[in-house]
Scaffold this active site. Structure first.
Site, PDB file in Angstrom:
ATOM      1  N   ASP A   1       8.744  -5.417  -7.686  1.00  0.00           N
ATOM      2  CA  ASP A   1       8.551  -3.982  -7.901  1.00  0.00           C
ATOM      3  C   ASP A   1       7.061  -3.669  -7.887  1.00  0.00           C
ATOM      4  OD1 ASP A   1       8.891  -1.340  -8.542  1.00  0.00           O
ATOM      5  OD2 ASP A   1      10.028  -1.689 -10.375  1.00  0.00           O
TER       6      ASP A   1
ATOM      7  N   ASP B   1       9.878   1.419  -3.524  1.00  0.00           N
ATOM      8  CA  ASP B   1       8.872   0.514  -4.085  1.00  0.00           C
ATOM      9  C   ASP B   1       9.445  -0.764  -4.703  1.00  0.00           C
ATOM     10  OD1 ASP B   1      10.091   1.673  -6.242  1.00  0.00           O
ATOM     11  OD2 ASP B   1       8.266   2.371  -7.214  1.00  0.00           O
ATOM     12  N   GLU B   2      10.713  -1.082  -4.423  1.00  0.00           N
ATOM     13  CA  GLU B   2      11.265  -2.325  -4.984  1.00  0.00           C
ATOM     14  C   GLU B   2      12.193  -3.028  -3.999  1.00  0.00           C
ATOM     15  OE1 GLU B   2      13.804  -1.880  -8.440  1.00  0.00           O
ATOM     16  OE2 GLU B   2      14.403   0.123  -7.799  1.00  0.00           O
TER      17      GLU B   2
END
EC number: 2.7.7.7
Length: 385
Positions: free
Chosen positions: A11, A105-106
């Site tokens: 993340d 974003d992960e």
């Protein structure tokens, strides 16, 4: 669950803020708030320094300013965030056997079977360093036997951390944590459980399954399993082909552009609502037109990740103007939104005022309760194609 799974959850730390710090190093170490700059704006993201003052995403900018008056406010640029998201995905795709892009974003990585060739923790640390070296963005990761535990581990070691939780360590790792840490446990469920005196994962895990089902239904059983560190969800290889679409064949071929543009607006609104309902964002818009002679023309373009009607309507109309090059009647118009990722909570809020953000939420609540046709723009009500 067997302990032979090796799942990494990666993340990016305060992703939007990290991109802004990369662009302007003077922001490093300061409370930074990305979002609408006016008092009517909404916070999209904030640095860990700003969070100490109680600032969080989706908060009205005026309240964030009151809580942290010395913060650096940045309007943000979704083009930059989309570009950096793709950059990190490409770095990971080149290095790992199975990659799932869980949101902007992960990522989840399944290293199962590779532990004979790599020490998974060593490999994950090297991957973390490579992401930082090539993208300039800090990343945290958790390593465990399934997606749930690895994700919780990541959240516990942020920012810029690394944590491995072995199979036998899962109960002692999870039990002391707040039930808020369970992925998928929302505010309403938290309130309901809190009223029952359940605030720690250990307490929740002790409740009999039948009682959990009685209070929370099937979703409660899924959360109860996660509280026990059980999650059989596979890492799904990342594909950008995922899409949602709508098309309309006209009763009679038409060149009534006013009506066609209204139709495009209506279809986009329905698709954008579906995106938000699925908690997804799109990064690609495609429009299809079919002429009366059955010739089919397609136009598409990449866009910054979004789930907002306004942004998608403008882009779809632009593509229609580009696609319609023949002076000929049209028999069909279609729209497709693709390159989908999870992340509705990270929609480009900085381009929406607090009022508009609240309006989207209110309209979606009406649709959720009364059906997606329950509310519409007045301009789309006269469509007769």
């Amino acid at each position: 669950m067997s302990s032979d799974k090796h799942i990494i959850h990666m993340d990016l730390d305060s992703f939007f803020v990290s991109v802004e710090i990369k662009k302007n190093s003077k922001l490093a170490g300061k409370p930074v708030i990305v979002g609408g700059l006016s008092d009517r704006g909404v916070v999209t993201s904030c640095s860990y320094e700003a969070r100490k003052y109680g600032v969080h995403s989706a908060m009205p900018s005026r309240l964030a300013r009151q809580l942290c008056p010395h913060a650096e406010f940045v309007r943000g640029n979704m083009d930059d965030y989309s570009e950096h998201s793709r950059m990190v995905t490409e770095i990971l795709q080149q290095k790992v056997p199975v990659l799932e892009k869980a949101s902007i974003d992960e990522h989840y990585i399944d290293m199962t079977g590779m532990e004979r060739f790599y020490g998974c923790m060593k490999f994950a640390r090297e991957l973390k360093e490579q992401v930082f070296k090539e993208s300039g963005l800090p990343v945290s990761f958790g390593l465990s036997v399934n997606k749930t535990v690895s994700k919780i581990a990541t959240n516990e070691c942020k920012p810029n951390g690394a944590l491995q939780v072995e199979q036998l360590e899962i109960p002692s790792f999870l039990n002391p944590l707040s039930i808020k840490k369970i992925p998928g446990l929302g505010a309403a469920t938290f309130l309901k459980l809190s009223e029952m005196g359940v605030r720690k994962i250990h307490t929740f895990a002790q409740i009999p399954q039948q009682q959990v089902y009685k209070v929370l239904g099937n979703n409660g059983l899924s959360l109860w399993q996660k509280a026990h560190g059980i999650d059989h969800t596979p890492v799904i290889p990342y594909r950008e082909q995922k899409s949602i679409s709508k098309q309309q064949t006209f009763e009679s071929d038409s060149i009534d552009f006013t009506q066609i543009r209204q139709l495009i607006t209506g279809m986009v609104i329905e698709l954008a609502y579906e995106l938000r309902k699925q908690q997804k964002l799109t990064a690609c818009v495609t429009i299809v037109i079919r002429y009366s002679n059955f010739e089919t023309i397609t136009q598409q373009c990449r866009i910054p990740y979004t789930a907002l009607d306004d942004t998608l309507i403008v882009k779809a109309k632009e593509l229609f103007e580009r696609a319609y090059t023949r002076r000929m009647l049209i028999r069909l118009v279609g729209i497709k939104l693709s390159a989908l990722v999870n992340g509705y909570e990270q929609i480009d809020l900085y381009s929406a005022s607090e009022e508009k953000y609240n309006l989207y939420q209110a309209m979606d609540k009406i649709r959720n309760r009364y059906g997606e046709k329950a509310i519409a723009l007045a301009s789309t009500l006269s469509i007769k194609l």
